[in-house]
Write a protein that holds these residues in place. Structure first.
Motif, PDB file in Angstrom:
ATOM      1  N   ARG A 141      10.975  97.918  43.150  1.00 19.09           N
ATOM      2  CA  ARG A 141      10.636  99.349  43.240  1.00 19.09           C
ATOM      3  C   ARG A 141      10.350  99.739  44.689  1.00 19.09           C
ATOM      4  O   ARG A 141       9.961  98.882  45.496  1.00 19.09           O
ATOM      5  N   PRO A 142      10.474 101.030  45.034  1.00 20.94           N
ATOM      6  CA  PRO A 142      10.107 101.487  46.386  1.00 20.94           C
ATOM      7  C   PRO A 142       8.620 101.266  46.658  1.00 20.94           C
ATOM      8  O   PRO A 142       7.825 101.091  45.740  1.00 20.94           O
ATOM      9  N   GLU A 155      18.727  96.067  41.476  1.00 26.06           N
ATOM     10  CA  GLU A 155      18.508  96.791  42.730  1.00 26.06           C
ATOM     11  C   GLU A 155      17.360  96.150  43.494  1.00 26.06           C
ATOM     12  O   GLU A 155      16.465  95.551  42.898  1.00 26.06           O
ATOM     13  N   ASN A 196      14.657  97.790  46.004  1.00 25.93           N
ATOM     14  CA  ASN A 196      14.221  99.100  46.484  1.00 25.93           C
ATOM     15  C   ASN A 196      13.337  99.047  47.720  1.00 25.93           C
ATOM     16  O   ASN A 196      13.168 100.050  48.393  1.00 25.93           O
ATOM     17  N   SER A 197      12.750  97.889  47.996  1.00 26.78           N
ATOM     18  CA  SER A 197      11.951  97.722  49.211  1.00 26.78           C
ATOM     19  C   SER A 197      11.860  96.230  49.506  1.00 26.78           C
ATOM     20  O   SER A 197      12.130  95.391  48.644  1.00 26.78           O
ATOM     21  N   ARG A 238      11.767 101.642  51.534  1.00 32.39           N
ATOM     22  CA  ARG A 238      12.812 102.127  50.629  1.00 32.39           C
ATOM     23  C   ARG A 238      14.163 101.793  51.237  1.00 32.39           C
ATOM     24  O   ARG A 238      14.239 101.472  52.424  1.00 32.39           O
ATOM     25  N   CYS A 239      15.205 101.876  50.451  1.00 29.01           N
ATOM     26  CA  CYS A 239      16.528 101.449  50.921  1.00 29.01           C
ATOM     27  C   CYS A 239      17.022 102.247  52.124  1.00 29.01           C
ATOM     28  O   CYS A 239      17.757 101.715  52.954  1.00 29.01           O
ATOM     29  N   PRO A 247      19.964 101.672  46.444  1.00 28.80           N
ATOM     30  CA  PRO A 247      19.270 100.386  46.469  1.00 28.80           C
ATOM     31  C   PRO A 247      20.121  99.219  45.945  1.00 28.80           C
ATOM     32  O   PRO A 247      19.606  98.124  45.739  1.00 28.80           O
TER      33      PRO A 247
END
Length: 182
Positions: free
Chosen positions: A104-105, A129, A131-132, A162-163, A171
């Motif tokens: 997740r971000p 993904e 995301n961070s 974040r991406c 992401p």
């Protein structure tokens, strides 16, 4: 991705394929290459490891190249013949590599710490993904697709909340690898 530790960094850009046409030699970071050549269709990396960018000021698609010859832009997984800025990778961190990836971000969700190349993020971590992330040690390259294919994103030591912080619009990270030096 292996980069060779040598005493100098040097890259030569050629306007035409197979090292033909107008050329420009570079030995340091350059935020704007447009005045030296209009297009780039082949490259020789004679020293160091480099990140090339599609647009000036280190923006746009990124390509990580190590020592070698690239007779056309498809050889460096280029999407077009536009190279407008470049940086020398200075992995001064030794032989230690560590990255923390988050699903997740803002460093939220499941976190995994990794110290080796990863040919498939989905198979290894069951993430679709990233995301961070936090690059604790070393320099890394994220690839959009598994087995080190697709768009590339250079990550140096630091936090990426974040991406978009590593230059991606999505992401999606299919694989990643360390940038190593000898």
């Amino acid at each position: 991705m292996k980069c060779f530790l040598i005493l100098f960094s040097k890259i030569i850009f050629y306007e035409d394929k197979n090292f033909q046409g107008r050329c420009y030699e570079c030995s340091s970071d350059c935020p704007d290459l447009h005045s030296y050549f209009s297009r780039c269709n082949s490259i020789r990396v004679e020293g160091g490891c480099w990140v090339l960018y599609e647009r000036p000021n280190y923006m746009g698609y990124q390509y990580v190249l190590n020592r070698g010859e690239y007779p056309d832009y498809q050889r460096w997984m280029g999407f077009n013949d536009s190279i407008k800025s470049c940086r020398v990778i200075r992995n001064i961190y030794g032989n230690v590599y560590k990255i923390r990836i988050y699903e997740r971000p803002e460093f939220a969700g499941q976190m995994v710490e990794h110290m080796e190349d990863c040919p498939s993020v989905l198979d290894t971590f069951q993430f679709r993904e990233i995301n961070s992330c936090v690059v604790v040690d070393g320099a890394w390259v994220f690839f959009e697709q598994p087995t080190y294919k697709g768009r590339q994103y250079f990550l140096d030591r630091g936090e990426y909340r974040r991406c978009t912080d590593w230059g991606a619009t999505s992401p999606a990270v299919g694989s990643f690898r360390r940038i190593t030096e000898f």
